[in-house]
Design an enzyme around this catalytic site. Structure first.
Site, PDB file in Angstrom:
ATOM      1  N   THR B  43       0.826  -1.210   0.000  1.00  0.00           N
ATOM      2  CA  THR B  43       0.000   0.000   0.000  1.00  0.00           C
ATOM      3  C   THR B  43       0.864   1.265   0.000  1.00  0.00           C
ATOM      4  O   THR B  43       0.441   2.309  -0.493  1.00  0.00           O
ATOM      5  CB  THR B  43      -0.944  -0.041   1.219  1.00  0.00           C
ATOM      6  OG1 THR B  43      -1.645  -1.294   1.188  1.00  0.00           O
ATOM      7  CG2 THR B  43      -1.958   1.077   1.181  1.00  0.00           C
ATOM      8  N   SER B  48      -2.467   7.940  -2.761  1.00  0.00           N
ATOM      9  CA  SER B  48      -2.530   9.276  -3.370  1.00  0.00           C
ATOM     10  C   SER B  48      -1.273  10.100  -3.127  1.00  0.00           C
ATOM     11  O   SER B  48      -1.091  11.133  -3.763  1.00  0.00           O
ATOM     12  CB  SER B  48      -3.738  10.053  -2.830  1.00  0.00           C
ATOM     13  OG  SER B  48      -4.933   9.370  -3.064  1.00  0.00           O
ATOM     14  N   HIS B  52      -2.080  14.448   5.107  1.00  0.00           N
ATOM     15  CA  HIS B  52      -3.317  15.070   5.560  1.00  0.00           C
ATOM     16  C   HIS B  52      -3.060  16.006   6.727  1.00  0.00           C
ATOM     17  O   HIS B  52      -2.173  15.781   7.555  1.00  0.00           O
ATOM     18  CB  HIS B  52      -4.326  13.985   5.936  1.00  0.00           C
ATOM     19  CG  HIS B  52      -4.777  13.202   4.744  1.00  0.00           C
ATOM     20  ND1 HIS B  52      -5.662  13.717   3.818  1.00  0.00           N
ATOM     21  CD2 HIS B  52      -4.448  11.961   4.298  1.00  0.00           C
ATOM     22  CE1 HIS B  52      -5.867  12.821   2.862  1.00  0.00           C
ATOM     23  NE2 HIS B  52      -5.130  11.742   3.125  1.00  0.00           N
ATOM     24  N   VAL B 173       7.009 -13.978   6.714  1.00  0.00           N
ATOM     25  CA  VAL B 173       6.892 -14.609   8.028  1.00  0.00           C
ATOM     26  C   VAL B 173       5.777 -15.650   7.988  1.00  0.00           C
ATOM     27  O   VAL B 173       4.662 -15.371   7.522  1.00  0.00           O
ATOM     28  CB  VAL B 173       6.602 -13.543   9.109  1.00  0.00           C
ATOM     29  CG1 VAL B 173       6.268 -14.186  10.447  1.00  0.00           C
ATOM     30  CG2 VAL B 173       7.800 -12.608   9.253  1.00  0.00           C
ATOM     31  N   ILE B 346      -3.623   0.571   9.931  1.00  0.00           N
ATOM     32  CA  ILE B 346      -3.012   1.866   9.590  1.00  0.00           C
ATOM     33  C   ILE B 346      -3.356   2.175   8.133  1.00  0.00           C
ATOM     34  O   ILE B 346      -2.527   2.058   7.239  1.00  0.00           O
ATOM     35  CB  ILE B 346      -1.484   1.845   9.799  1.00  0.00           C
ATOM     36  CG1 ILE B 346      -1.104   1.159  11.110  1.00  0.00           C
ATOM     37  CG2 ILE B 346      -0.924   3.266   9.749  1.00  0.00           C
ATOM     38  CD1 ILE B 346      -1.478   1.880  12.371  1.00  0.00           C
ATOM     39  N   CYS B 411      15.801   7.289 -20.082  1.00  0.00           N
ATOM     40  CA  CYS B 411      14.339   7.401 -20.116  1.00  0.00           C
ATOM     41  C   CYS B 411      14.002   8.745 -20.726  1.00  0.00           C
ATOM     42  O   CYS B 411      14.221   9.780 -20.110  1.00  0.00           O
ATOM     43  CB  CYS B 411      13.776   7.292 -18.698  1.00  0.00           C
ATOM     44  SG  CYS B 411      12.056   7.814 -18.544  1.00  0.00           S
ATOM     45  N   CYS B 413      11.099  10.096 -21.687  1.00  0.00           N
ATOM     46  CA  CYS B 413       9.907  10.832 -21.244  1.00  0.00           C
ATOM     47  C   CYS B 413      10.197  11.637 -19.987  1.00  0.00           C
ATOM     48  O   CYS B 413       9.810  12.787 -19.868  1.00  0.00           O
ATOM     49  CB  CYS B 413       8.749   9.884 -20.988  1.00  0.00           C
ATOM     50  SG  CYS B 413       8.256   8.908 -22.420  1.00  0.00           S
ATOM     51  N   CYS B 448       5.440   6.951 -22.158  1.00  0.00           N
ATOM     52  CA  CYS B 448       5.607   5.759 -23.005  1.00  0.00           C
ATOM     53  C   CYS B 448       5.700   4.497 -22.155  1.00  0.00           C
ATOM     54  O   CYS B 448       5.792   3.390 -22.683  1.00  0.00           O
ATOM     55  CB  CYS B 448       6.779   5.894 -23.980  1.00  0.00           C
ATOM     56  SG  CYS B 448       8.360   5.248 -23.400  1.00  0.00           S
ATOM     57  N   CYS B 453      12.707   3.055 -22.642  1.00  0.00           N
ATOM     58  CA  CYS B 453      13.853   2.902 -21.729  1.00  0.00           C
ATOM     59  C   CYS B 453      14.079   1.480 -21.236  1.00  0.00           C
ATOM     60  O   CYS B 453      15.207   1.125 -20.905  1.00  0.00           O
ATOM     61  CB  CYS B 453      13.747   3.855 -20.548  1.00  0.00           C
ATOM     62  SG  CYS B 453      12.422   3.493 -19.390  1.00  0.00           S
TER      63      CYS B 453
END
Lengths: 419, 495
Positions: B43, B48, B52, B173, B346, B411, B413, B448, B453
């Site tokens: 995660t 995003s 916050h 684990v 969390i 790369c 781009c 791309c 790349c």
């Protein structure tokens, strides 16, 4: 632009950006038309561009009347370029281009700043990706654009997979279907969302039919499965709105999915320089001298519009290179654009979008859908100016139509349509 | 052989790496066990990237406390760790009387929580902060920010490593047992054994599973997926401030919105959908369609070619779909299970809270182990937060003259140089997957998507690092890039 002025600027007459087929032809033509100060900039370590990975034949049938491989075709031009002593900078990339034709260029060992009288853009195109066409599903390994897979196989001796499905019937996908089959992979099928192939008919025959690889039209990939490596895809038929029909969905096991779903002209530099872009071609708007909306910046080859045959890239780029040399040598004189050219019924795009009317020109165009035995008609405010009758018209094939200078006299707004 | 530590952290996400980095301030033997081949691949890299402010959480809650603290710690942390952060602020926009009342409540709540600079702004001021925003009233929170979430996780891990923490990657684990003489014995899927006096459960989506291994059965994690689109950098600069709707009661997320990233892309999302498989990071046709519709509604100038990628991340929720909403973070030193520090549930605002959680864990560890300062601790990670191409031209020219690999763009781009690729390959953690290179160097994250790349990176790895075709993994041992060579031999190229 912090510190930009601190890097000393070099001055060049004509700078060609890109050393693929378009850039090579443009640089050669610029030199042959009297410009002694031509610099060709290529980001790869060798010239030739995408031709280097195209080891199949069929290049040069129009130009040289023989079927060459990609590297052989490139080699003809590279030899000529070397013979003309044109300066090249390989391993060099243009980082930025300003409207006043200042290029910031990065190369091993130096950051350079170059002021050019004329710039020819010949950067080619890139492949449309999975992200761009929003294929749902997981993100396993084994999903490649066809061109990237071709690069791995032909330049790196790497086998990307064994059981292959191909989405999109673009030419690179068709070529790769044959290539992978020849190297022992099993190509399950090619799926095409459109009701017709987007590749050349000769490639359908030579790459699919000759190897019994099925082509499913009106079909697309609806999901990618596999947590690690690709385990398979779901495909479904699509309706006339191109939306998948749920009850036709089926699973196709494969460890590799190649995407041949279109090419996008690589116009980030072009946009940065403020050049107007045609929303249909995704390339620059140009006149009959291949000059863009920014004086002194020219565009040709696949960065201008995606071509079907490299031969036409070379022809077009040679003209652009010659006009760039003329512009640089004439104290940067521009021709007045007196005639507009727009696509009419049945035509997807036409190029150039503006003409000076003082010279003969060749229109390049593509039709919207396949037709048999129709004509491409050019009219000026309803009056017929030119016509080309064709037995087959196909969106995959670019059509070229010559117009004599006499026919253009008195014209102001041309429309090109299928009649 | 049993590898013995003082503290074992299970999970190398942003929380686990924060804990490891905090504990590396002390002379402790600390190790992180991470099931993936790199840190931050769960995660922590799929969110995003928003810090916050902390006005959305009930006063007195652990989340409120940790979020506000964590947010305050971020400037120093990002400066030291060379992580990109932008303090761009956020407008939470109300459209009707009910939402206006809610905004007043949120402002009060935020002030109780200690959120700095909260301000209710009318239509005109709203427009000055972010052109084009419509609404009756907005709550402006200047401490809301954007950050590179994987950059932070990698920065924390590398600094922890430099200060003596150990990282065991690819170690899932499988069993946890309390030892007779105290402490824990931990076994992983590869059969390796570890022991420690204190175990910190930072296993994210798998935290309830880790609890169960230790005999704690009261927790449950409900995976809740959020899908996103990544948009082309062409649109960089249009969204200057985060703009959110007023949060809906009992909604699992904060609603679909546009979030600029520190790298100049825009994110559209996230959706919220409960699912069974905590690793099903797929994108689904219906949600993708909704996101496109919503994106077009929020910003009509988005063109079809601006969508460059989609991805999804999964929230570790403690509330089942039938209940919805959120539950407070579990940050506890278990009294009944000695030496088990539990960090569970969390989800948002976990990224913001991570450094504050780590400080809290440090206080808990102190109850079990003496904490003597690590005399060689250095909070500063070498390098720069900036990409090479974002540095001033003069500086680039000098560096290129010294090191030609800075002059070679791999790369195209994102304008990433060969030296940046080499640095990423030689990362201190020894992570060797293609996504490890991607998250460190940013190569292949542009429009791309690596078409240009990745073949070049493969060439560098084969020719200069001696990798063979079998060494190339996308992100795990089960995701090989290649199946072999076309012709026998021929590893490496002759170009």
């Amino acid at each position: 632009m912090n510190g930009r002025e601190r890097i000393p600027a070099e001055h060049r007459s004509v700078v060609v950006v890109g050393g693929g087929p378009a850039g090579l032809a443009a640089a050669i033509a610029a030199k042959e038309h009297g410009c002694d100060d031509v610099l060709l900039v290529e980001r790869d370590h060798i010239l030739g561009g995408i031709l280097n990975q195209c080891i199949h034949d069929g290049f040069g049938l129009h130009t040289f009347k023989e079927a060459l491989s990609g590297p052989e075709y490139a080699d003809r031009f590279i030899r000529k370029l070397r013979g003309l002593h044109i300066e090249t900078a390989e391993g060099t990339i243009v980082l930025s281009l300003s409207p006043d034709r200042v290029l910031e260029v990065s190369t091993r060992g130096a950051l350079r700043r170059i002021e050019a009288d004329a710039v020819v853009l010949a950067m080619g195109c890139r492949e449309r990706t999975r992200g761009a066409i929003s294929i749902p599903g997981r993100r396993p390994s084994g999903v490649y654009t066809a061109g990237a897979a071709q690069n791995f196989m032909n330049l790196e001796n790497i086998m990307v997979g064994r059981n292959v499905a191909i989405l999109g019937s673009g030419d690179i996908g068709l070529i790769m279907a044959r290539r992978m089959t020849l190297e022992g992979a099993r190509v399950e099928a090619v799926f095409e969302i459109l009701p017709y192939s987007s590749g050349l008919p000769r490639n359908i025959q030579q790459c699919l039919n000759d190897y019994n690889i099925p082509l499913f039209l009106n079909t697309t990939v609806t999901e990618i499965l596999g947590a690690g490596r690709l385990e398979g895809i779901k495909v479904a038929q699509v309706g006339s709105d191109r939306a998948p029909i749920c009850d036709t969905e089926r699973f196709v096991p494969c460890d590799t999915l190649l995407l041949s779903v279109g090419l996008i002209p690589e116009n980030e530099l072009t946009r940065e320089a403020g050049v107007a872009i045609d929303p249909v071609t995704s390339g620059a708007v140009v006149d009959d001298r291949f000059m863009t909306s920014v004086p002194g910046i020219f565009s040709c080859g696949n960065v201008l519009h995606v071509h079907d045959l490299v031969d036409w890239v070379s022809v077009e780029a040679a003209q652009a290179g010659a006009f760039a040399a003329e512009y640089a040598g004439s104290g940067r004189r521009t021709a007045e654009r007196t005639i507009s050219v727009v696509p009419g019924a049945g035509v997807r795009y036409t190029l150039p979008q503006a003409l000076s009317g003082d010279q003969a020109c060749t229109l390049s165009l593509r039709v919207q859908e396949p037709w048999r035995d129709r004509s491409v008609v050019v009219t000026d405010n309803g009056r017929e100016v030119a016509r080309k009758r064709m037995m087959r018209l196909h969106p995959a094939e670019m059509i070229r139509l010559d117009i004599a200078v006499e026919a253009l006299s008195g014209c102001s707004s041309l429309e090109v349509s299928v009649g | 052989m049993v590898r013995m530590y003082d503290v074992l952290v299970v999970g190398g996400g942003v929380v686990g790496c924060s804990v490891a980095r905090e504990l590396s301030r002390f002379s402790l033997r600390t190790a992180v066990l991470e099931k993936e081949l790199d840190v931050g691949l769960g995660t922590s890299c799929r969110n995003s990237g928003v810090l916050h402010a902390g006005f959305n959480y009930a006063p007195g809650s652990t989340r409120a406390l940790l979020d506000v603290q964590g947010n305050r710690m971020m400037d120093d942390l990002c400066r030291d760790l060379k992580v990109k952060i932008k303090r761009i602020g956020k407008l939470t926009v109300a459209f009707d009387d009910e939402e206006v009342a809610e905004l007043h409540r949120l402002k009060e709540q935020g002030e109780v929580n200690g959120v700095p600079g909260l301000e209710l702004v009318g239509h005109d001021r709203m427009q000055t902060i972010q052109h084009g925003v419509e609404g009756v009233l907005a709550l402006y929170s200047p401490s809301s920010s954007i950050i590179s979430p994987y950059g932070l996780t990698i920065g924390l891990a590398e600094n922890a490593l430099a200060n003596g923490a150990h990282f065991h990657l690819g170690q899932r684990v499988t069993s946890i047992a309390s030892q007779e003489r105290g402490g824990w014995a931990v076994t992983t899927a590869s059969g390796d054994r570890f022991s420690a006096a204190v175990l910190v459960n930072a296993a994210g989506l798998f935290a309830a599973d880790v609890c169960r291994m230790a005999g704690i059965t009261e927790h449950e994690i409900y995976p809740c997926r959020g899908e996103y689109y990544v948009l082309d950098r062409r649109l960089d600069g249009i969204v200057k401030t985060l703009v959110y709707p007023v949060p809906k009661k009992n909604s699992p997320g904060l609603g679909i919105h546009l979030t600029p990233t520190v790298d100049g892309n825009l994110l559209v999302g996230p959706s919220a959908e409960y699912l069974d498989d905590p690793e099903d990071c797929a994108c689904s046709r219906d949600v993708m369609k909704d996101l496109r519709r919503e994106a077009h509604h929020l910003m009509p100038e988005i063109h079809v070619t601006d969508y460059i990628r989609s991805f999804s991340g999964i929230r570790a929720k403690q509330t089942p779909p039938s209940v919805g909403g959120n539950k407070d973070f579990v940050v506890e030193d278990r009294k009944d299970v000695k030496g088990f520090i539990n960090l569970l549930g969390i989800e948002s605002p976990g990224l913001t809270s991570a450094p504050a959680i780590a400080a809290m864990v440090r206080a808990m560890v102190e109850h079990h182990l003496p904490l003597a300062p690590n005399p060689t601790f250095n909070p500063v990670r070498p390098g720069s937060a900036l990409l090479f191409s974002d540095r001033p031209a003069e500086e680039r020219a000098d560096l290129i003259a010294q090191n030609p690999d800075y002059g070679e763009i791999i790369c195209r781009c994102e304008k990433i140089t060969k030296q940046e690729i080499i640095d990423a390959v030689r990362n201190p953690l020894g992570a060797r997957t293609m996504v490890s290179i991607k998250y460190r160097a940013r190569a292949s994250m542009g429009r791309c998507q690596g078409g240009f790349c990745i073949p070049r990176i493969v060439r560098i790895l084969r020719n200069e690092f001696g990798w063979s075709t079998a060494d190339f993994l996308k992100r795990s041992t089960s995701s090989p890039l290649f199946v072999g060579t076309v012709r026998p031999g021929g590893e490496g190229t002759e170009r």
